[in-house]
Design a protein around this motif. Sequence first.
Motif, PDB file in Angstrom:
ATOM      1  N   UNK A 128       0.812  -1.211   0.000  1.00 59.46           N
ATOM      2  CA  UNK A 128       0.000   0.000   0.000  1.00 59.46           C
ATOM      3  C   UNK A 128       0.846   1.262   0.000  1.00 59.46           C
ATOM      4  N   UNK A 129       2.159   1.102   0.110  1.00 61.90           N
ATOM      5  CA  UNK A 129       3.037   2.262   0.179  1.00 61.90           C
ATOM      6  C   UNK A 129       4.425   1.886  -0.336  1.00 61.90           C
ATOM      7  N   UNK A 130       5.239   2.879  -0.717  1.00 63.45           N
ATOM      8  CA  UNK A 130       6.629   2.597  -1.120  1.00 63.45           C
ATOM      9  C   UNK A 130       7.415   1.894  -0.020  1.00 63.45           C
ATOM     10  N   UNK A 131       7.152   2.242   1.239  1.00 61.87           N
ATOM     11  CA  UNK A 131       7.872   1.612   2.341  1.00 61.87           C
ATOM     12  C   UNK A 131       7.566   0.119   2.425  1.00 61.87           C
ATOM     13  N   UNK A 132       6.297  -0.249   2.258  1.00 61.47           N
ATOM     14  CA  UNK A 132       5.935  -1.664   2.289  1.00 61.47           C
ATOM     15  C   UNK A 132       6.561  -2.417   1.126  1.00 61.47           C
ATOM     16  N   UNK A 133       6.564  -1.797  -0.050  1.00 61.42           N
ATOM     17  CA  UNK A 133       7.164  -2.443  -1.223  1.00 61.42           C
ATOM     18  C   UNK A 133       8.655  -2.660  -1.015  1.00 61.42           C
ATOM     19  N   UNK A 134       9.330  -1.670  -0.479  1.00 55.14           N
ATOM     20  CA  UNK A 134      10.768  -1.765  -0.245  1.00 55.14           C
ATOM     21  C   UNK A 134      11.088  -2.821   0.800  1.00 55.14           C
ATOM     22  N   UNK A 135      10.282  -2.858   1.857  1.00 55.60           N
ATOM     23  CA  UNK A 135      10.495  -3.843   2.920  1.00 55.60           C
ATOM     24  C   UNK A 135      10.364  -5.264   2.387  1.00 55.60           C
ATOM     25  N   UNK A 136       9.317  -5.494   1.562  1.00 58.45           N
ATOM     26  CA  UNK A 136       9.129  -6.844   1.016  1.00 58.45           C
ATOM     27  C   UNK A 136      10.279  -7.209   0.083  1.00 58.45           C
ATOM     28  N   UNK A 137      10.712  -6.273  -0.745  1.00 57.33           N
ATOM     29  CA  UNK A 137      11.806  -6.543  -1.665  1.00 57.33           C
ATOM     30  C   UNK A 137      13.069  -6.932  -0.906  1.00 57.33           C
ATOM     31  N   UNK A 138      13.352  -6.251   0.179  1.00 59.17           N
ATOM     32  CA  UNK A 138      14.549  -6.549   0.961  1.00 59.17           C
ATOM     33  C   UNK A 138      14.490  -7.959   1.549  1.00 59.17           C
ATOM     34  N   UNK A 139      13.282  -8.422   1.922  1.00 62.66           N
ATOM     35  CA  UNK A 139      13.138  -9.757   2.500  1.00 62.66           C
ATOM     36  C   UNK A 139      13.087 -10.853   1.441  1.00 62.66           C
ATOM     37  N   UNK A 140      12.683 -10.506   0.222  1.00 67.54           N
ATOM     38  CA  UNK A 140      12.388 -11.521  -0.793  1.00 67.54           C
ATOM     39  C   UNK A 140      13.621 -12.240  -1.317  1.00 67.54           C
ATOM     40  N   UNK A 141      14.752 -11.547  -1.360  1.00 70.85           N
ATOM     41  CA  UNK A 141      15.947 -12.145  -1.927  1.00 70.85           C
ATOM     42  C   UNK A 141      15.952 -12.179  -3.444  1.00 70.85           C
ATOM     43  N   UNK A 161      13.032  -3.117 -11.315  1.00 69.90           N
ATOM     44  CA  UNK A 161      13.887  -2.596 -10.251  1.00 69.90           C
ATOM     45  C   UNK A 161      14.840  -3.670  -9.728  1.00 69.90           C
ATOM     46  N   UNK A 162      16.038  -3.224  -9.341  1.00 68.56           N
ATOM     47  CA  UNK A 162      17.044  -4.144  -8.794  1.00 68.56           C
ATOM     48  C   UNK A 162      17.566  -3.688  -7.435  1.00 68.56           C
ATOM     49  N   UNK A 163      17.156  -2.525  -6.962  1.00 62.74           N
ATOM     50  CA  UNK A 163      17.620  -2.017  -5.671  1.00 62.74           C
ATOM     51  C   UNK A 163      16.435  -1.482  -4.869  1.00 62.74           C
ATOM     52  N   UNK A 164      16.573  -1.400  -3.537  1.00 60.98           N
ATOM     53  CA  UNK A 164      15.499  -0.831  -2.722  1.00 60.98           C
ATOM     54  C   UNK A 164      15.150   0.595  -3.123  1.00 60.98           C
ATOM     55  N   UNK A 165      16.142   1.395  -3.496  1.00 62.71           N
ATOM     56  CA  UNK A 165      15.874   2.774  -3.898  1.00 62.71           C
ATOM     57  C   UNK A 165      15.022   2.821  -5.159  1.00 62.71           C
ATOM     58  N   UNK A 166      15.314   1.936  -6.119  1.00 63.82           N
ATOM     59  CA  UNK A 166      14.516   1.884  -7.341  1.00 63.82           C
ATOM     60  C   UNK A 166      13.089   1.430  -7.043  1.00 63.82           C
ATOM     61  N   UNK A 167      12.937   0.478  -6.131  1.00 66.73           N
ATOM     62  CA  UNK A 167      11.611  -0.001  -5.764  1.00 66.73           C
ATOM     63  C   UNK A 167      10.782   1.121  -5.145  1.00 66.73           C
ATOM     64  N   UNK A 168      11.388   1.873  -4.235  1.00 64.71           N
ATOM     65  CA  UNK A 168      10.669   2.963  -3.582  1.00 64.71           C
ATOM     66  C   UNK A 168      10.229   4.018  -4.590  1.00 64.71           C
ATOM     67  N   UNK A 169      11.134   4.385  -5.503  1.00 62.39           N
ATOM     68  CA  UNK A 169      10.808   5.396  -6.513  1.00 62.39           C
ATOM     69  C   UNK A 169       9.702   4.901  -7.432  1.00 62.39           C
TER      70      UNK A 169
END
Length: 350
Positions: A128-141, A161-169
């Motif tokens: 629901x937010x960039x923060x949630x997307x970034x958090x999941x990406x970091x855990x997903x591997x 996207x390949x990095x947390x910063x790209x995911x958030x943006x």
Amino acid sequence: MKVCIVDGYLTGAELTRQLRAHGVTCLHIQSEPRADPALQSSFRPHDYDVNYGYTADTAWLAAQLATLGISRVIAGSATGVVLAETLAEHLGLPTNVPELRSARRDKALTYRLVERAGLAIPEGQVAASPAQATEWFARSGLAEVVLRPLDNARAGIYPLCTTPAEVALAARAVLIRPNSVGRRPTGVIIQQHLTGDAYLVSSVSAAGSHRIAAIQRSTRGTRRAHGGRGMSHSFREPVGLDTAEARQLSAFTGRVLDAVGIRESAAQVEVLLTGRGPVLVDMGAHPGGTFLDDADGRVGIAQATLFANSLVDRRTFLTAGEQPIVPTSSVSTPRPALKPTGGSLLSGRL
């Protein structure tokens, strides 16, 4: 025969022309107060005998259509799916399974039902937010992910996207961009980016039987989006319907259509064919095919033509024609050994 089309845009405009060629009386309803200018530019008001425009009173619309002896209410484009099926249900007309209506517009629900049917979907998560997307990406591997809006009313270029910063943006960009009826998505789907050939399978269904109109292979992959790479397909290369490739895609598509309750509509299903089998990318319960008619039926037929034929002459559609009806209950499509979807992707949404 009288047919009401909800949002007769894009391929829906061609469907209307096909129906009028059969002598069908066509009526039009607009599902939202405003529509994207790109959709409106394809609208042909003179093709309709009656144009109701937009009204928020669904009960009034149903009563009006009932007095006219309407035979069918169908969606002309993605934005018209919910209203068309709702009106058809009110009028007791053939339509898709009402209980699964929300799954034909919400990608997360689509994926959940398709996975329940034993078919492959990409690993992913609703955020629901960039923060949630970034958090999941970091855990997903996962090394690379693609982001998509939750609703099924918008196409476009989807960020890779390949990095947390790209995911958030990218998540921020997806969440603030209105869809084709001016609404912002309530969530973003972040999912693994799989490699393989992408296909668009156009179909028409009647009485729960599915007939393939055409299959197209993607001829374009990625391009720039949101400051980075984006995924966008152009489906222009026809696939012969008599090939082993087409048979595999058709069988998979038939099971997808069954899973989301499509029984009485056109549909388009985007499938990725990986080395381990087909994987669902996206689907819509509305016309979307662009093929011109093929003389011998081996390559395909325009979806609008096939859909019009199914409405005008249902019996012939179900018993004859160039394209074989896809068997559903008897089809067995092996599920590829993909990484299983996280339990929270679609849980609690049905």
